[in-house]
Each structure stands twice: as C-alpha cells, then as structure tokens.
Scaffold this motif. Structure first.
Motif, PDB file in Angstrom:
ATOM      1  N   GLY A  91       0.783  -1.231   0.000  1.00  0.00           N
ATOM      2  CA  GLY A  91       0.000   0.000   0.000  1.00  0.00           C
ATOM      3  C   GLY A  91       0.812   1.278   0.000  1.00  0.00           C
ATOM      4  O   GLY A  91       0.733   2.083  -0.923  1.00  0.00           O
ATOM      5  N   ASP A  92       1.618   1.484   1.060  1.00  0.00           N
ATOM      6  CA  ASP A  92       2.430   2.696   1.128  1.00  0.00           C
ATOM      7  C   ASP A  92       3.913   2.384   1.253  1.00  0.00           C
ATOM      8  O   ASP A  92       4.700   3.235   1.649  1.00  0.00           O
ATOM      9  CB  ASP A  92       1.977   3.588   2.308  1.00  0.00           C
ATOM     10  N   ARG A  93       4.288   1.170   0.933  1.00  0.00           N
ATOM     11  CA  ARG A  93       5.678   0.746   1.052  1.00  0.00           C
ATOM     12  C   ARG A  93       6.320   0.693  -0.325  1.00  0.00           C
ATOM     13  O   ARG A  93       5.758   0.150  -1.278  1.00  0.00           O
ATOM     14  CB  ARG A  93       5.779  -0.627   1.714  1.00  0.00           C
ATOM     15  N   TRP A  94       7.534   1.259  -0.399  1.00  0.00           N
ATOM     16  CA  TRP A  94       8.276   1.314  -1.650  1.00  0.00           C
ATOM     17  C   TRP A  94       9.665   0.732  -1.438  1.00  0.00           C
ATOM     18  O   TRP A  94      10.300   0.974  -0.411  1.00  0.00           O
ATOM     19  CB  TRP A  94       8.404   2.758  -2.137  1.00  0.00           C
ATOM     20  N   GLU A  95      10.110  -0.028  -2.430  1.00  0.00           N
ATOM     21  CA  GLU A  95      11.511  -0.454  -2.474  1.00  0.00           C
ATOM     22  C   GLU A  95      12.233   0.466  -3.443  1.00  0.00           C
ATOM     23  O   GLU A  95      11.839   0.578  -4.605  1.00  0.00           O
ATOM     24  CB  GLU A  95      11.646  -1.897  -2.925  1.00  0.00           C
ATOM     25  N   TRP A  96      13.253   1.145  -2.978  1.00  0.00           N
ATOM     26  CA  TRP A  96      13.976   2.073  -3.847  1.00  0.00           C
ATOM     27  C   TRP A  96      15.460   1.733  -3.870  1.00  0.00           C
ATOM     28  O   TRP A  96      15.998   1.174  -2.915  1.00  0.00           O
ATOM     29  CB  TRP A  96      13.758   3.525  -3.415  1.00  0.00           C
ATOM     30  N   THR A  97      16.078   2.048  -4.995  1.00  0.00           N
ATOM     31  CA  THR A  97      17.516   1.847  -5.161  1.00  0.00           C
ATOM     32  C   THR A  97      18.147   3.167  -5.590  1.00  0.00           C
ATOM     33  O   THR A  97      17.806   3.715  -6.646  1.00  0.00           O
ATOM     34  CB  THR A  97      17.817   0.773  -6.216  1.00  0.00           C
ATOM     35  N   ALA A  98      19.021   3.679  -4.759  1.00  0.00           N
ATOM     36  CA  ALA A  98      19.778   4.888  -5.080  1.00  0.00           C
ATOM     37  C   ALA A  98      21.130   4.487  -5.659  1.00  0.00           C
ATOM     38  O   ALA A  98      21.692   3.450  -5.278  1.00  0.00           O
ATOM     39  CB  ALA A  98      19.963   5.747  -3.837  1.00  0.00           C
ATOM     40  N   PHE A  99      21.666   5.283  -6.561  1.00  0.00           N
ATOM     41  CA  PHE A  99      22.955   4.961  -7.163  1.00  0.00           C
ATOM     42  C   PHE A  99      23.561   6.221  -7.774  1.00  0.00           C
ATOM     43  O   PHE A  99      22.879   7.226  -8.005  1.00  0.00           O
ATOM     44  CB  PHE A  99      22.816   3.875  -8.232  1.00  0.00           C
ATOM     45  N   ILE A 100      24.832   6.166  -8.053  1.00  0.00           N
ATOM     46  CA  ILE A 100      25.544   7.244  -8.728  1.00  0.00           C
ATOM     47  C   ILE A 100      25.500   6.972 -10.225  1.00  0.00           C
ATOM     48  O   ILE A 100      25.866   5.886 -10.677  1.00  0.00           O
ATOM     49  CB  ILE A 100      27.006   7.347  -8.249  1.00  0.00           C
ATOM     50  N   ASP A 101      25.040   7.947 -10.983  1.00  0.00           N
ATOM     51  CA  ASP A 101      24.899   7.804 -12.427  1.00  0.00           C
ATOM     52  C   ASP A 101      25.997   8.598 -13.121  1.00  0.00           C
ATOM     53  O   ASP A 101      26.399   9.677 -12.649  1.00  0.00           O
ATOM     54  CB  ASP A 101      23.518   8.327 -12.850  1.00  0.00           C
ATOM     55  N   GLY A 102      26.456   8.107 -14.247  1.00  0.00           N
ATOM     56  CA  GLY A 102      27.494   8.795 -15.004  1.00  0.00           C
ATOM     57  C   GLY A 102      28.112   7.866 -16.021  1.00  0.00           C
ATOM     58  O   GLY A 102      27.743   6.684 -16.119  1.00  0.00           O
ATOM     59  N   PRO A 103      29.077   8.339 -16.805  1.00  0.00           N
ATOM     60  CA  PRO A 103      29.742   7.492 -17.803  1.00  0.00           C
ATOM     61  C   PRO A 103      30.469   6.335 -17.129  1.00  0.00           C
ATOM     62  O   PRO A 103      31.121   6.513 -16.091  1.00  0.00           O
ATOM     63  CB  PRO A 103      30.728   8.454 -18.484  1.00  0.00           C
ATOM     64  N   ALA A 104      30.390   5.157 -17.712  1.00  0.00           N
ATOM     65  CA  ALA A 104      30.979   3.963 -17.116  1.00  0.00           C
ATOM     66  C   ALA A 104      32.466   4.103 -16.796  1.00  0.00           C
ATOM     67  O   ALA A 104      32.906   3.673 -15.725  1.00  0.00           O
ATOM     68  CB  ALA A 104      30.748   2.756 -18.025  1.00  0.00           C
ATOM     69  N   PRO A 105      33.305   4.702 -17.691  1.00  0.00           N
ATOM     70  CA  PRO A 105      34.732   4.821 -17.353  1.00  0.00           C
ATOM     71  C   PRO A 105      34.963   5.613 -16.074  1.00  0.00           C
ATOM     72  O   PRO A 105      35.890   5.318 -15.315  1.00  0.00           O
ATOM     73  CB  PRO A 105      35.319   5.539 -18.578  1.00  0.00           C
ATOM     74  N   PHE A 106      34.137   6.627 -15.822  1.00  0.00           N
ATOM     75  CA  PHE A 106      34.289   7.411 -14.599  1.00  0.00           C
ATOM     76  C   PHE A 106      33.720   6.661 -13.399  1.00  0.00           C
ATOM     77  O   PHE A 106      34.254   6.762 -12.294  1.00  0.00           O
ATOM     78  CB  PHE A 106      33.600   8.758 -14.762  1.00  0.00           C
ATOM     79  N   LEU A 107      32.630   5.925 -13.610  1.00  0.00           N
ATOM     80  CA  LEU A 107      32.052   5.168 -12.497  1.00  0.00           C
ATOM     81  C   LEU A 107      33.029   4.130 -11.965  1.00  0.00           C
ATOM     82  O   LEU A 107      33.030   3.822 -10.771  1.00  0.00           O
ATOM     83  CB  LEU A 107      30.763   4.484 -12.944  1.00  0.00           C
ATOM     84  N   ARG A 108      33.855   3.579 -12.844  1.00  0.00           N
ATOM     85  CA  ARG A 108      34.837   2.582 -12.400  1.00  0.00           C
ATOM     86  C   ARG A 108      35.897   3.185 -11.490  1.00  0.00           C
ATOM     87  O   ARG A 108      36.601   2.447 -10.786  1.00  0.00           O
ATOM     88  CB  ARG A 108      35.513   1.936 -13.613  1.00  0.00           C
TER      89      ARG A 108
END
Length: 291
Positions: free
Chosen positions: A214-231
């Motif tokens: 009803g009022d429950r959410w599963e959320w996933t936070a993450f850092i977004d950006g170009p893959a070479p920089f994420l590595r």
C-alpha cells in the motif's frame, strides 16, 4: 505495606526484563532475516554464522570457544579454521558448487579469517571479495542496530560468473534503466552533467523505485554517469533519513554506481559522499522519487 510495595516493584522489574528479553530475541530473528536477504541479493548464496553481541564481537568470539584472534599454531587456531571451512562448505553447497580444489579451500579459508578479523577489530560491518576461476567469493560482517545494542553476523558467500553477469549491468546499459531487483522498473531520462575533465563533475545521484505494498516502496539509489568514470569510484557512503537504522550506509562496491537498496514509505533528501580512487571526494544530494 512496605513488603507489598517491594513485591510489586520486583514483579514489575521481572515483567520489564522479560518483555525486554522477548523484544531483543524478536529483534535478533528479524535482523538475521534482513541480513540474509541483504547478502543474498544479486545472485550470492551465503552461509551465516551465529549472531554476535557487541561485547562478543569486540572480543573476537565468533563462536563458543573460538576466537578470531587465536594464536598461530594453537588448537584455537585449528578450531577457527574449522569454523571458517564449515561456513565455506555451507555456502558452496547453497551455490551448487563442488569445484573447490584443496588450494582454493585453503585460500578462501585464509581470506575469510583475515577479513572477519579486521572487521571485528572495529567492530564494524563490511566485506571483501576474491576471484576464484569463474567464481566470486565474499566474506564479511553484517551489523544491525537497535535500542538494545548492536548485533554482528559474520558470513561467507559465493556467486558464479553466470549469476554475476545476470545481475551486473553492461556498460552499454545505463544503471538508471533498472536495478536488477526491480520487477517493474521506471525509466528515467539519461543525463550526464559536464564529463569533460573532472569525473566528479560527471556524476549525479538518482534513484529508481517500485511499490511493494500500500504505502511501502523499495527504492535503489545509485551514482549515475559514464561507465569509465564510475569505475574510478572506490566508495559511496549514503546518508539516509534519521528514522533509518543505521542511517549511514555503504553502497555495493561490487556493482557499477555503488547502488543501495532500501524499503520505506516517505521521500526525503538523500545525501551521498563519493570517494574516487585518488582520494578526492564530493557530496551529492537528491530527493527520493517514487513516481
């Protein structure tokens, strides 16, 4: 009259401590279920040791009569090795893996002892990973907090290369399209700020979410950006609303973008501290979105 008051006080204390013990036992069971669910996301198959109180963890007592700080060449060290090998065997059976050579068994045992020892010195939660010819091995300690104290759960886990590919996003598929656990992921427009020079300028903090009740959410936070920089990200520390316990959590360093998944009912301003491989840091903020 005074005797009656003392008797009432004694009964009240017994009831209080009885309820407190029952509450603590219920919390232990609930935390263990949460710990097992957290570890076994993303295709891992894990074996968990018994829960440790903060005092036991501080003394390094991973099981009765077994200390993570056992001296080399002692009977205590042999029992410690047996404890680690038993966990590893349980994880291997859960993962359906029978390909462990004697050398790999010894390697994972030493890795487990070394990793858990360093974490319990804190004591603190965390994990380390090891590559094993098509298998990924992980050893670590989970922590849960409550009003009665902290619990620590040592564990080991295995994941095959095939399972890892199923869960890990390829570079060509941006993270914001869907975290693996989302049954009905919500698409977001791909957007990267200035990626010209400084990787920290190329990142943003964002999230996906799905409604689970009803009022429950599963959320996933993450850092977004170009893959070479994420590595180049070595760690991401998330700062959640104070109603979360713990409110300060580490992102999953084994996945691009260091995601963090949680369950809640309300939105709030989330903060993430990003550290690169050269030690430079920057904080990002994002208001959770459930729509």
């Amino acid at each position: 009259m005074k005797r009656t008051h003392w008797m009432l006080a004694a009964v009240s204390l017994l009831l209080f401590f009885g309820l407190a013990a029952a509450d603590w036992a219920a919390a232990q069971g609930r935390w263990r279920q949460e710990a097992e669910r957290d570890v076994e996301e993303e295709g891992w198959r894990a074996a968990h040791s018994a829960e440790l109180t903060e005092q036991e963890a501080g003394r390094g007592e991973v099981a009765p009569g077994i200390s993570i700080f056992a001296g080399r060449g002692t009977m205590e060290m042999m029992r410690l090795h047996d404890w680690a090998n038993a966990l590893i065997q349980q994880a291997a059976e859960a993962a359906g893996s029978s390909r462990f050579s004697q050398e790999e068994q010894f390697q994972t045992m030493r890795f487990t002892v070394r990793t858990v020892r360093e974490l319990l010195r804190g004591p603190r939660s965390g994990s380390g990973t090891l590559d094993l010819n098509g298998l990924k091995f992980k050893a670590g300690v989970l922590e849960r907090r409550g009003r009665f104290g902290r619990l620590f759960v040592p564990y080991v886990a295995l994941r095959s290369a095939a399972a890892q590919k199923d869960w890990r996003r390829q570079d060509s598929v941006p993270w914001q399209q869907a975290p693996p656990s989302s049954a009905a992921p919500q698409q977001q427009e791909q957007f990267f700020p200035d990626a010209s020079a400084d990787p920290l300028n190329a990142f943003r903090l964002t999230n996906t979410a799905r409604q689970i009740s009803g009022d429950r959410w599963e959320w996933t936070a993450f850092i977004d950006g170009p893959a070479p920089f994420l590595r180049r990200i070595s760690s991401v520390t998330y700062h959640l609303h104070s109603t979360f316990n713990p409110s300060r959590r580490q992102g999953d360093s084994s996945r691009l973008g260091h995601p963090l998944t949680a369950v809640g009912w309300g939105v709030f301003l989330l903060r993430a501290d990003v550290t690169l491989d050269d030690g430079t840091r920057r904080s990002y903020e994002h208001t959770l979105q459930f729509q």
